[in-house]
Design a protein around this motif. Structure first.
Motif, PDB file in Angstrom:
ATOM      1  N   GLY A   1     115.499 -51.514  72.779  1.00  0.00           N
ATOM      2  CA  GLY A   1     116.064 -50.431  73.573  1.00  0.00           C
ATOM      3  C   GLY A   1     115.547 -49.057  73.203  1.00  0.00           C
ATOM      4  N   THR A   2     114.761 -48.947  72.127  1.00  0.00           N
ATOM      5  CA  THR A   2     114.193 -47.666  71.697  1.00  0.00           C
ATOM      6  C   THR A   2     112.751 -47.558  72.183  1.00  0.00           C
ATOM      7  OG1 THR A   2     115.567 -47.653  69.718  1.00  0.00           O
ATOM      8  CG2 THR A   2     113.621 -46.233  69.713  1.00  0.00           C
ATOM      9  N   PRO A   3     112.359 -46.419  72.754  1.00  0.00           N
ATOM     10  CA  PRO A   3     110.987 -46.301  73.264  1.00  0.00           C
ATOM     11  C   PRO A   3     109.935 -46.596  72.192  1.00  0.00           C
ATOM     12  CG  PRO A   3     112.330 -44.494  74.070  1.00  0.00           C
ATOM     13  CD  PRO A   3     113.168 -45.216  73.053  1.00  0.00           C
ATOM     14  N   LEU A   4     108.922 -47.356  72.591  1.00  0.00           N
ATOM     15  CA  LEU A   4     107.779 -47.673  71.739  1.00  0.00           C
ATOM     16  C   LEU A   4     106.563 -47.002  72.373  1.00  0.00           C
ATOM     17  CD1 LEU A   4     106.238 -49.225  69.528  1.00  0.00           C
ATOM     18  CD2 LEU A   4     106.307 -51.246  71.018  1.00  0.00           C
ATOM     19  N   HIS A   5     105.969 -46.066  71.649  1.00  0.00           N
ATOM     20  CA  HIS A   5     104.868 -45.284  72.218  1.00  0.00           C
ATOM     21  C   HIS A   5     103.675 -46.179  72.535  1.00  0.00           C
ATOM     22  CE1 HIS A   5     106.694 -41.340  71.735  1.00  0.00           C
ATOM     23  NE2 HIS A   5     107.142 -41.746  70.553  1.00  0.00           N
ATOM     24  N   SER A   6     102.967 -45.809  73.608  1.00  0.00           N
ATOM     25  CA  SER A   6     101.865 -46.637  74.090  1.00  0.00           C
ATOM     26  C   SER A   6     100.909 -45.764  74.894  1.00  0.00           C
ATOM     27  CB  SER A   6     102.403 -47.797  74.934  1.00  0.00           C
ATOM     28  OG  SER A   6     103.058 -47.303  76.096  1.00  0.00           O
ATOM     29  N   GLY A   7     100.160 -46.396  75.798  1.00  0.00           N
ATOM     30  CA  GLY A   7      99.239 -45.652  76.646  1.00  0.00           C
ATOM     31  C   GLY A   7      97.982 -45.196  75.932  1.00  0.00           C
ATOM     32  N   PHE A   8      97.633 -45.805  74.795  1.00  0.00           N
ATOM     33  CA  PHE A   8      96.423 -45.407  74.076  1.00  0.00           C
ATOM     34  C   PHE A   8      95.205 -45.740  74.936  1.00  0.00           C
ATOM     35  CE2 PHE A   8      93.276 -46.074  70.522  1.00  0.00           C
ATOM     36  CZ  PHE A   8      93.235 -44.750  70.126  1.00  0.00           C
TER      37      PHE A   8
END
Length: 363
Positions: free
Chosen positions: A128-135
């Motif tokens: 439920g906690t945002p996991l950074h991505s989009g690399f």
């Protein structure tokens, strides 16, 4: 939402840890890709070690290949079942994108290095906690990735995934620098500093267009040997006397030199190895480089900074696949595969020089 497996970096410089995460469905112009392979690049490691703490935990990975599982309502270029190569993100609307130079997109920083989408959201979460991505617009160190449609290039179904994956970054960066930016004439000399995945991709492209001589420089003997097998006339270790040796091999200095190491001292030595009006392409990420301006002026040297081979992936990746099919771009010679679960071993093998291009595969 769907459950996926991802290699998560919990803090700057932390090791990759395999975690179960949740991934959103694709938005209207996004594509859901099930990964079949992903290359490991020095950029992944360098960025992991310097990544802002506020953007962790984070999922890296930017040389993905896989099959499309779902597409957003406005996607037109691919359909579920298509085999694809993933590449960097670009807006498609700025002057650089319109001129077919999307690697210099005005929104490149936001779309590739902000830790999420342009609007600040991320499709991944942990409990439920945002996991950074989009690399690089993908974060493909995971079993699945959400990618904007501009970051997806359709590839032939029979192209091995371990070949398709590096095309998205290292393959197009090295080869594109030669074919898109330097554009050497047949018979012109070209030197490559650093015989890793990027350097050897540049070398193969130079051989393919008839550069002569092509010379590689690398401290690892096995990489020098492979450079010769791939068509280099000579391969040297970067010791004392390097500049003189390169000038001798190229009859007074190289027409073109591709610097991939990111080492300031190598970039400075490169200028000395060029002939008057020679061209230097800087590709490596490294420390600040200072040049003797009078030396550059006196020789008329042209210095290029090149990102992603200055390529338009939707045009250039198919060109590289064509060269590969003709035996002129044998990218498979650089690749060693590892199961995704062995990402730590793949990173270690790249670090000690025993593997040039580790590619992680998914079952």
């Amino acid at each position: 939402m769907r459950r996926v497996r991802a290699a998560v970096t919990e803090a700057p410089g932390a090791p990759f840890t395999l975690r179960d995460a949740d991934l959103e469905d694709p938005r209207p112009r996004e594509v859901l890709v099930r990964m079949t392979a992903v290359g490991v690049c020095h950029t992944d490691l360098g960025m992991r070690d310097t990544w802002p703490r506020r953007l962790t935990p984070m999922v890296f990975g930017h040389e993905g290949a896989g099959r499309v599982e779902a597409v957003g309502a406005e996607v037109t270029g691919v359909v579920p079942g298509d085999h694809v190569c993933l590449t960097f993100a670009s807006c498609g609307a700025c002057e650089q994108c319109a001129a077919a130079h999307p690697a210099y997109c005005h929104a490149a920083q936001l779309l590739n290095f902000s830790g999420g989408r342009a609007d600040g959201t991320t499709p991944l979460s942990l409990g439920g906690t945002p996991l950074h991505s989009g690399f690089f617009g993908q974060s493909s160190f995971a079993s699945h990735a959400i990618v904007h449609e501009r970051g997806v290039v359709k590839v032939p179904a029979d192209l091995p995934a371990a070949v398709a994956a590096p095309l998205g970054c290292s393959g197009q960066t090295g080869a594109g620098t030669v074919l898109n930016r330097l554009r050497p004439e047949p018979g012109s000399s070209l030197v490559v500093l650093g015989a890793g995945g990027v350097g050897l991709s540049a070398l193969m492209a130079a051989v393919a267009v008839g550069c002569d001589p092509v010379v590689a420089v690398d401290p690892v003997a096995s990489r020098r040997a492979l450079a010769i097998e791939l068509g280099a006339k000579a391969a040297l270790a970067p010791g004392d006397g390097l500049v003189a040796a390169l000038r001798d091999l190229t009859s007074g200095g190289a027409h073109h030199l591709v610097e991939t190491t990111g080492r300031p001292e190598m970039a400075r030595r490169a200028v000395g190895a060029l002939r008057p009006r020679g061209e230097l392409a800087l590709l490596g990420l490294g420390d600040e480089v200072t040049f003797d301006v009078m030396g550059l002026l006196a020789k008329g040297v042209r210095v290029h900074g090149v990102i992603e081979g200055d390529s338009d992936p939707r045009r250039f990746v198919p060109e590289l696949i064509g060269l590969h099919r003709r035996g002129l771009f044998p990218l498979d010679r650089l690749v060693a595969t590892f199961p995704f679960e062995d990402i730590g071993a793949a990173v270690a093998a790249m670090g000690d020089g025993s593997v040039i291009k580790p590619v992680l595969t998914f079952t």
